[in-house]
Design a protein around this motif. Structure first.
Motif, PDB file in Angstrom:
ATOM      1  N   MET A 181       0.822  -1.170   0.000  1.00 29.82           N
ATOM      2  CA  MET A 181       0.000   0.000   0.000  1.00 29.82           C
ATOM      3  C   MET A 181       0.880   1.253   0.000  1.00 29.82           C
ATOM      4  SD  MET A 181      -3.135   1.063   2.579  1.00 29.82           S
ATOM      5  CE  MET A 181      -3.069  -0.477   3.345  1.00 29.82           C
ATOM      6  N   ALA A 182       1.958   1.217   0.747  1.00 30.72           N
ATOM      7  CA  ALA A 182       2.863   2.367   0.786  1.00 30.72           C
ATOM      8  C   ALA A 182       3.529   2.579  -0.572  1.00 30.72           C
ATOM      9  CB  ALA A 182       3.914   2.175   1.869  1.00 30.72           C
ATOM     10  N   MET A 190       1.924   9.284  -6.154  1.00 27.38           N
ATOM     11  CA  MET A 190       2.482  10.622  -5.955  1.00 27.38           C
ATOM     12  C   MET A 190       3.355  11.066  -7.118  1.00 27.38           C
ATOM     13  SD  MET A 190       3.648  10.783  -2.018  1.00 27.38           S
ATOM     14  CE  MET A 190       2.660  10.066  -0.729  1.00 27.38           C
ATOM     15  N   VAL A 191       4.117  10.147  -7.690  1.00 26.32           N
ATOM     16  CA  VAL A 191       5.062  10.509  -8.742  1.00 26.32           C
ATOM     17  C   VAL A 191       4.575  10.144 -10.143  1.00 26.32           C
ATOM     18  CG1 VAL A 191       7.057  10.377  -7.197  1.00 26.32           C
ATOM     19  CG2 VAL A 191       6.371   8.373  -8.505  1.00 26.32           C
ATOM     20  N   ALA A 192       3.344   9.726 -10.283  1.00 29.54           N
ATOM     21  CA  ALA A 192       2.821   9.282 -11.578  1.00 29.54           C
ATOM     22  C   ALA A 192       2.938  10.322 -12.685  1.00 29.54           C
ATOM     23  CB  ALA A 192       1.377   8.824 -11.424  1.00 29.54           C
ATOM     24  N   PRO A 193       2.654  11.605 -12.453  1.00 31.03           N
ATOM     25  CA  PRO A 193       2.784  12.561 -13.559  1.00 31.03           C
ATOM     26  C   PRO A 193       4.212  12.671 -14.099  1.00 31.03           C
ATOM     27  CG  PRO A 193       1.466  13.516 -11.833  1.00 31.03           C
ATOM     28  CD  PRO A 193       2.039  12.241 -11.286  1.00 31.03           C
ATOM     29  N   ASN A 215      -5.483  16.417  -6.343  1.00 30.58           N
ATOM     30  CA  ASN A 215      -6.403  15.465  -5.733  1.00 30.58           C
ATOM     31  C   ASN A 215      -5.718  14.116  -5.513  1.00 30.58           C
ATOM     32  OD1 ASN A 215      -8.953  14.469  -4.850  1.00 30.58           O
ATOM     33  ND2 ASN A 215      -9.262  13.580  -6.855  1.00 30.58           N
ATOM     34  N   GLU A 216      -5.016  13.624  -6.527  1.00 35.47           N
ATOM     35  CA  GLU A 216      -4.291  12.356  -6.401  1.00 35.47           C
ATOM     36  C   GLU A 216      -3.220  12.444  -5.323  1.00 35.47           C
ATOM     37  OE1 GLU A 216      -2.616  11.628 -10.210  1.00 35.47           O
ATOM     38  OE2 GLU A 216      -4.553  11.259 -11.146  1.00 35.47           O
ATOM     39  N   LEU A 217      -2.535  13.571  -5.265  1.00 32.80           N
ATOM     40  CA  LEU A 217      -1.482  13.746  -4.279  1.00 32.80           C
ATOM     41  C   LEU A 217      -2.043  13.733  -2.864  1.00 32.80           C
ATOM     42  CD1 LEU A 217       1.538  14.243  -3.912  1.00 32.80           C
ATOM     43  CD2 LEU A 217       1.071  16.680  -4.028  1.00 32.80           C
ATOM     44  N   GLY A 218      -3.169  14.394  -2.657  1.00 34.63           N
ATOM     45  CA  GLY A 218      -3.809  14.387  -1.335  1.00 34.63           C
ATOM     46  C   GLY A 218      -4.219  12.990  -0.910  1.00 34.63           C
ATOM     47  N   VAL A 219      -4.836  12.249  -1.821  1.00 38.73           N
ATOM     48  CA  VAL A 219      -5.244  10.872  -1.515  1.00 38.73           C
ATOM     49  C   VAL A 219      -4.018  10.005  -1.261  1.00 38.73           C
ATOM     50  CG1 VAL A 219      -6.320   8.804  -2.491  1.00 38.73           C
ATOM     51  CG2 VAL A 219      -7.442  11.020  -2.726  1.00 38.73           C
ATOM     52  N   ALA A 220      -2.980  10.176  -2.066  1.00 37.82           N
ATOM     53  CA  ALA A 220      -1.770   9.370  -1.903  1.00 37.82           C
ATOM     54  C   ALA A 220      -1.101   9.633  -0.558  1.00 37.82           C
ATOM     55  CB  ALA A 220      -0.795   9.648  -3.039  1.00 37.82           C
ATOM     56  N   ILE A 221      -1.078  10.875  -0.120  1.00 35.26           N
ATOM     57  CA  ILE A 221      -0.469  11.199   1.172  1.00 35.26           C
ATOM     58  C   ILE A 221      -1.253  10.558   2.306  1.00 35.26           C
ATOM     59  CG2 ILE A 221      -0.057  13.093   2.793  1.00 35.26           C
ATOM     60  CD1 ILE A 221       0.755  14.776   0.343  1.00 35.26           C
ATOM     61  N   VAL A 222      -2.576  10.644   2.250  1.00 36.60           N
ATOM     62  CA  VAL A 222      -3.399  10.044   3.309  1.00 36.60           C
ATOM     63  C   VAL A 222      -3.226   8.529   3.328  1.00 36.60           C
ATOM     64  CG1 VAL A 222      -5.761   9.650   4.070  1.00 36.60           C
ATOM     65  CG2 VAL A 222      -5.059  11.925   3.363  1.00 36.60           C
ATOM     66  N   VAL A 223      -3.238   7.901   2.166  1.00 42.28           N
ATOM     67  CA  VAL A 223      -3.069   6.443   2.108  1.00 42.28           C
ATOM     68  C   VAL A 223      -1.677   6.052   2.565  1.00 42.28           C
ATOM     69  CG1 VAL A 223      -2.999   4.462   0.548  1.00 42.28           C
ATOM     70  CG2 VAL A 223      -4.844   6.106   0.367  1.00 42.28           C
ATOM     71  N   ILE A 272      -1.688   6.165   6.309  1.00 44.44           N
ATOM     72  CA  ILE A 272      -2.410   5.000   6.830  1.00 44.44           C
ATOM     73  C   ILE A 272      -1.532   3.759   6.742  1.00 44.44           C
ATOM     74  CG2 ILE A 272      -4.355   3.444   6.405  1.00 44.44           C
ATOM     75  CD1 ILE A 272      -5.971   5.944   5.583  1.00 44.44           C
ATOM     76  N   ALA A 273      -0.802   3.604   5.636  1.00 44.39           N
ATOM     77  CA  ALA A 273       0.076   2.438   5.478  1.00 44.39           C
ATOM     78  C   ALA A 273       1.183   2.439   6.528  1.00 44.39           C
ATOM     79  CB  ALA A 273       0.675   2.426   4.078  1.00 44.39           C
ATOM     80  N   ILE A 274       1.767   3.593   6.788  1.00 44.87           N
ATOM     81  CA  ILE A 274       2.816   3.684   7.805  1.00 44.87           C
ATOM     82  C   ILE A 274       2.241   3.377   9.187  1.00 44.87           C
ATOM     83  CG2 ILE A 274       4.416   5.274   8.938  1.00 44.87           C
ATOM     84  CD1 ILE A 274       5.252   4.288   6.129  1.00 44.87           C
ATOM     85  N   THR A 275       1.037   3.874   9.458  1.00 44.57           N
ATOM     86  CA  THR A 275       0.389   3.599  10.740  1.00 44.57           C
ATOM     87  C   THR A 275       0.111   2.108  10.896  1.00 44.57           C
ATOM     88  OG1 THR A 275      -0.632   5.776  10.675  1.00 44.57           O
ATOM     89  CG2 THR A 275      -1.575   4.196  12.205  1.00 44.57           C
ATOM     90  N   ARG A 276      -0.250   1.439   9.803  1.00 47.11           N
ATOM     91  CA  ARG A 276      -0.509  -0.002   9.864  1.00 47.11           C
ATOM     92  C   ARG A 276       0.755  -0.786  10.194  1.00 47.11           C
ATOM     93  NH1 ARG A 276      -5.284  -1.829   6.060  1.00 47.11           N
ATOM     94  NH2 ARG A 276      -4.348  -3.834   6.550  1.00 47.11           N
ATOM     95  N   PHE A 277       1.921  -0.270   9.806  1.00 45.56           N
ATOM     96  CA  PHE A 277       3.171  -0.933  10.174  1.00 45.56           C
ATOM     97  C   PHE A 277       3.437  -0.819  11.668  1.00 45.56           C
ATOM     98  CE2 PHE A 277       4.712  -0.285   5.674  1.00 45.56           C
ATOM     99  CZ  PHE A 277       4.724  -1.634   5.376  1.00 45.56           C
ATOM    100  N   MET A 278       3.043   0.297  12.261  1.00 46.93           N
ATOM    101  CA  MET A 278       3.355   0.545  13.664  1.00 46.93           C
ATOM    102  C   MET A 278       2.368  -0.113  14.632  1.00 46.93           C
ATOM    103  SD  MET A 278       4.382   4.485  13.741  1.00 46.93           S
ATOM    104  CE  MET A 278       5.324   5.246  12.469  1.00 46.93           C
ATOM    105  N   ARG A 279       1.119  -0.208  14.231  1.00 43.13           N
ATOM    106  CA  ARG A 279       0.094  -0.731  15.131  1.00 43.13           C
ATOM    107  C   ARG A 279      -0.703  -1.825  14.434  1.00 43.13           C
ATOM    108  NH1 ARG A 279      -3.527   3.504  17.822  1.00 43.13           N
ATOM    109  NH2 ARG A 279      -4.716   3.081  15.964  1.00 43.13           N
TER     110      ARG A 279
END
Length: 72
Positions: free
Chosen positions: A1-2, A9-12, A27-35, A38-45
């Protein structure tokens, strides 16, 4: 997911059109940052169901946003 969020983020720049569709890229960048966060948080908890639903909601937003926002 990360890795997928980093790709989004770098697709363009991968397709060599960084100036095309700036509103859509924001819009894509905002969604990518949030996801990515979330992926980093899933690694920690323990992931739990909420993070999965959040990723699903942001994925649905990413799919529907061009029509809802009128992006080109």
């Amino acid at each position: 997911m990360a890795l997928l969020s980093l790709t989004l983020m770098v697709a363009p720049w991968i397709v060599e059109e960084p100036d095309a569709a700036k509103d859509a890229h924001r819009n894509e960048l905002g969604v990518a940052i949030v996801v990515f966060l979330i992926a980093i948080t899933r690694f920690m908890r323990y992931p739990g169901a909420r993070s999965g639903f959040l990723v699903l909601a942001f994925g649905a937003w990413l799919a529907a946003s061009p029509w809802l926002l009128g992006l080109q």
